[in-house]
Design a protein around this motif. Structure first.
Motif, PDB file in Angstrom:
ATOM      1  N   GLU A  74       0.858  -1.176   0.000  1.00 54.51           N
ATOM      2  CA  GLU A  74       0.000   0.000   0.000  1.00 54.51           C
ATOM      3  C   GLU A  74       0.896   1.229   0.000  1.00 54.51           C
ATOM      4  O   GLU A  74       1.781   1.355   0.857  1.00 54.51           O
ATOM      5  N   SER A  75       0.696   2.112  -0.989  1.00 54.08           N
ATOM      6  CA  SER A  75       1.537   3.301  -1.097  1.00 54.08           C
ATOM      7  C   SER A  75       1.159   4.313  -0.032  1.00 54.08           C
ATOM      8  O   SER A  75       0.162   4.165   0.677  1.00 54.08           O
ATOM      9  N   GLU A  79      -2.916   3.834  -2.097  1.00 55.97           N
ATOM     10  CA  GLU A  79      -3.193   3.070  -3.315  1.00 55.97           C
ATOM     11  C   GLU A  79      -2.605   1.666  -3.197  1.00 55.97           C
ATOM     12  O   GLU A  79      -1.484   1.485  -2.738  1.00 55.97           O
ATOM     13  N   THR A  99      -1.350  -1.573 -10.232  1.00 56.65           N
ATOM     14  CA  THR A  99      -2.139  -0.697  -9.373  1.00 56.65           C
ATOM     15  C   THR A  99      -3.572  -0.693  -9.899  1.00 56.65           C
ATOM     16  O   THR A  99      -3.831  -1.219 -10.990  1.00 56.65           O
ATOM     17  N   SER A 101      -5.094   1.505 -11.362  1.00 52.68           N
ATOM     18  CA  SER A 101      -5.242   2.294 -12.585  1.00 52.68           C
ATOM     19  C   SER A 101      -4.371   1.828 -13.735  1.00 52.68           C
ATOM     20  O   SER A 101      -4.631   2.161 -14.880  1.00 52.68           O
TER      21      SER A 101
END
Length: 900
Positions: A74-75, A79, A99, A101
């Motif tokens: 998890e960033s 994200e 990710t 996206s």
């Protein structure tokens, strides 16, 4: 970025293993030796940075496959990031970053999530084992040293080493002595070559007019050949197109002729054909349903007639349901009744035994009517208290009497005559004996006799004095008083005992019982009365059970009477289950017959509806055949086949005509093409096309020869007509010289920047301690409990030392092993803290790094680590239970460690 889960498909001893539940803050993975903790740390390094050659042999899967695994992360922005890495060869790994996206497939797309941190810095600072912690050259590593200073200068993830390396590469790329490919070296060589070319251009400028006349002649020859070339090309292209469309033209003509031959076939139309097939399918479907319904009605009738039902048993529904409902209770009775009977027998034996122990004359009738237990127990307690009081009084009186007598005995040993008289008598006796002894030795025999007489007289006087003393003490009134008290106490005790025995006789008890024994008898009577009540309760339960069993037998026998030829067994439960099974079977048959009758009525009704429904499509089908002019369905199928063939021919003719039009054109052009193709043959078209293409090739060859000569003349004419090439060459030399000047300035800037950076770095390090060392001083002071206050880096000697609480500085080499490790941990925490101010936070992994700490510093370090982990993720791997308890005490989240 933080880790949320590790999924290992193959890595070292792990296969198809997952570690989940990782959170922000302090995490603990606890396991014994060889549980795979170090392997997990190495897996995280490998998954983030690859390094396939480094891990290919040390952590090769045991099954011989290739390493592969996935990290769920998890960033910092929340994200989700999935990192999948697998080994392609010993020198190459493949990584995929996904990710919500987007999805990318190389390390460059992963580096932004890692804050562009180098693999070596991550290994040295973020993920390390106890062995790597003990490599004491940690702060001497150039990358680490530059990152520490860079963090102090506010450069964030930018490394001063990278900046210096970039400037050096820029400088060396511009100029190097005896170099060839560098910019300045290459420009210098190019300028020399161009100056030689300029010297060759400044020579001869003749023959211009002759070349001009030759160019005009070649131009006229070329123009004369262009018109026949265009005509030949156009004719060749048309012949090629005619040859290509000729097969489709033949298809069109053949389709038109076949359609002409099928004149008279009715145009049925697709709706009529679809209606015919639909009506025929509908009729066939209804006919099939009618036949199936007829078969089902016959089957149900036979099934109904085959079912036999015992109405007599079904009429006993109430009795059978009672049996079914009582099955469990009967089972419990059969299971419990023998035990109850055994308990009843046991209690009866205990009652008889207690009656014998209570005494003669006691039986169950007397025991049941006996109600004086509380009264007798109170009487026994009172008697015991009175008897104890009487005994106590007797004991006290006897004690006083004995004490008085002892006192008199002691007083009786003392003389009642004066002490002086007794002393005189004793001295006189002693002197008499001494004088007799002296007279004996002296030979005076009369002196001996006199001494003996004196001693005898002294002894007689002493005896007389003692007798006088005893005669005085013989008559003692106090002793008579004490003796009287003793006699009265003994009489009181005897009276109580006599009254107690008389009371026992009145109550029907043995006279030898004392109060305690009587209380035991009362307790036994009370317990025996309880046993009588318990036995009575058991008798009631047994009687009820036997009644229930008898009722069950009656119901079984009644149900069995409805089943001719039945012979009951001795086991009641088996008979009950057998009757219930027979009843349920009859109920099932009854229900089955009812369902069959209902289904039979439903199918009979359906059969009647199908008989009526099947007529409508048949009438519509006959009407359609009549309108189409067909005798029957087979004739209609032939008409449909002819109609479909005609439609196919028309479609083929239209497609063939459209293909020819799309290639050749429409309108008058198409009409001309059709006319030409009707009179043409394929072989003639091919022959003419080959001849025309040969003419085209010949004309093209002639024009090319002319163009070649014309180009040479024009090129030579242009070269001789002006000196533009010479000017261009001179301009290019000037441009090269300008580029050389700019490159020289760039080289000077890079060289100067390197020198200034070195001087500035030295000045900064001499006047300021980087922020990393200030933060490390704080951590180190807290870990050591104030024993060391600060960490200092000396630029001139490239040495790190620490300041003690007394203000003295001590080199790192003089510290103990545990203290050195605490220092390097403090430096790592500080470097991470400063580095992440400008970069993506990363997970920190430590494998048993405090095993050499004493208890106090270990506790302080875990406290510091818990505080450090509040703003990031720290994962501790340990095999020590004490470390586990310490981490949990400081709020660590424990994650299950899978078995390797």
């Amino acid at each position: 970025m933080q880790l949320r889960a590790l999924h290992i498909k193959r890595f070292g001893a792990f296969r198809d293993t997952s570690v989940t539940g990782l959170r922000s803050g302090l995490n603990l993975l606890y396991g014994e030796n060889e549980a795979g903790k170090t392997t997990l740390l190495q897996f995280v390094r490998w998954a983030l940075f690859g390094e396939g050659a480094m891990y290919a042999d040390h952590y090769a899967p045991e099954d011989g496959g290739k390493q592969e695994g996935l990290l769920e992360c998890e960033s910092a922005g929340g994200e989700g990031v999935t990192i999948l890495r697998s080994v392609q060869s010993k020198q190459k790994t493949q990584v995929s970053v996904t990710t919500p996206s987007r999805k990318a497939g190389d390390q460059q797309n992963l580096n932004p999530f890692l804050g562009y941190i180098p693999a070596g810095l991550f290994k040295n600072t973020y993920a390390f084992t106890i062995e790597e912690l003990q490599q004491l050259d940690f702060v001497k590593d150039e990358e680490v040293k530059q990152r520490i200073v860079g963090a102090g200068l506010g450069l964030g993830p930018v490394s001063l080493a990278e900046v210096k390396r970039a400037l050096a590469e820029r400088r060396d790329g511009l100029f190097r002595q005896r170099g060839k490919t560098q910019t300045i070296n290459a420009l210098t060589a190019e300028i020399k070559r161009r100056e030689k070319e300029i010297q060759e251009m400044q020579k001869d400028l003749v023959q211009y007019d002759a070349l001009h006349m030759e160019i005009e002649s070649l131009t006229r020859q070329r123009m004369a050949l262009e018109e026949p070339l265009a005509e030949s090309r156009h004719r060749a292209q048309r012949l090629k197109a005619l040859r290509e469309v000729y097969p489709r033209f033949v298809d069109w003509v053949d389709s038109e002729n076949a359609l002409e031959a099928m004149h008279g076939v009715p145009d049925l139309g697709e709706p009529v054909v679809e209606q015919f097939h639909a009506l025929r399918r509908e009729w066939a479907s209804l006919k099939k349903q009618h036949d199936e319904a007829q078969q089902e009605v016959e089957r149900l009738q036979k099934a109904r007639d085959d079912i036999e039902i015992n109405d007599a048993l079904l009429q006993l529904e109430t009795e059978v349901k009672q049996l079914i409902q009582s099955h469990q209770s009967v089972s419990n009775i059969l299971k419990d009744i023998d035990g109850l009977r055994s308990q009843r027998s046991e209690k009866n034996g205990m009652i008889e035994q207690n009656l014998k122990r209570i005494g003669e004359g006691w039986d169950e009738v007397r025991l049941r009517s006996f109600q004086k237990i509380d009264e007798l127990q109170a009487r026994a307690r009172n008697h015991r208290a009175d008897l104890e009081t009487a005994i106590e009084k007797l004991s006290k009186a006897q004690t006083l009497l004995d004490a008085h007598r002892e006192h008199r005995a002691r007083e009786g040993g003392r003389p009642s005559v004066p002490a002086g008289v007794m002393v005189f008598l004793m001295l006189f006796a002693g002197l008499s004996i001494a004088g007799g002894v002296a007279a004996w030795f002296s030979g005076f025999l009369w002196g001996v006799g006199f001494s003996v007489l004196g001693a005898v007289l002294a002894a007689a006087a002493a005896v007389w004095a003692r007798r006088q003393s005893h005669s005085v003490q013989a008559d003692d009134p106090l002793e008579r008083h004490y003796r009287n008290d003793v006699e009265q106490a003994e009489a009181a005790r005897a009276r109580l005992i006599k009254e107690w025995q008389e009371w026992l006789v009145e109550g029907g008890f043995h006279t030898g019982l004392d109060a305690n024994q009587l209380e035991d008898v009362m307790r036994r009577i009370e317990r025996t009365q309880d046993l009588l009540r318990e036995r009575d309760e058991l008798d009631g339960r047994i009687e009820t059970m036997e009644s229930d069993l008898q009722k069950a037998w009656s119901l079984v026998e009644r149900a069995a009477s409805a089943l001719p030829g039945t012979k009951l067994k001795d086991n009641l439960l088996v008979n009950m289950e057998w009757v219930a099974d027979r009843y349920e079977a009859q109920r099932a048959r009854q229900e089955e017959r009812r369902q069959i009758i209902a289904s039979l009525a439903e199918h009979a009704d359906k059969l009647e509806r199908l008989k009526a429904a099947i007529e409508a499509p048949r009438r519509s089908l006959d009407k359609l055949l009549l309108e189409a002019g067909a005798k029957d369905e087979a004739g209609f199928e032939e008409l449909v086949s002819s109609w479909k063939r005609a439609c196919g021919l028309k479609q083929e003719a239209d497609r063939a005509r459209q293909d020819v039009q799309s290639r050749m054109g429409v309108g008058e052009v198409f009409d001309a093409v059709v006319k030409e193709l009707r009179n043409a043959e394929p072989t003639r078209l091919d022959t003419e096309r080959v001849t025309t293409e040969a003419q085209v090739e010949e004309l093209v060859k002639q024009i090319q020869e002319i163009d070649q000569k014309l180009g040479g003349c024009k090129k030579e004419q242009e070269r001789l007509a002006n000196n533009d090439a010479l000017f261009d060459a001179q301009s290019q030399v000037e441009m090269l010289k300008q580029r050389l000047e700019r490159a020289g300035r760039d080289w000077a800037v890079a060289t100067l920047a390197l020198s200034m950076l070195d001087r500035s770095l030295k000045t900064y390090q001499e006047s300021h301690q980087p922020a990393v060392y200030r933060a490390a001083s704080n951590w180190f002071d807290r870990i050591t409990g104030g024993a060391y206050e600060a960490v200092r880096y000396q630029m001139e000697s490239d040495v790190v030392d620490v300041r003690t609480a007394s203000g003295d500085f001590k080199p790192v080499e003089h510290l103990s092993r545990g203290t050195r490790e605490q220092l390097y941990l403090a430096l790592r925490l500080a470097l991470i803290q400063e580095y992440e101010k400008e970069s993506e936070p990363l997970p920190v992994l430590m494998d048993d790094v405090w095993v050499n700490f004493d208890d106090a510093r270990r506790d302080r370090f875990v406290e510091v680590l818990a505080e450090f982990a509040k703003d990031r993720q720290v994962i501790v791997l340990s095999c020590h239970s004490a470390s586990r308890e310490l981490c949990l005490r400081h709020g660590a989240h424990e994650v299950s460690l899978p078995s390797a």
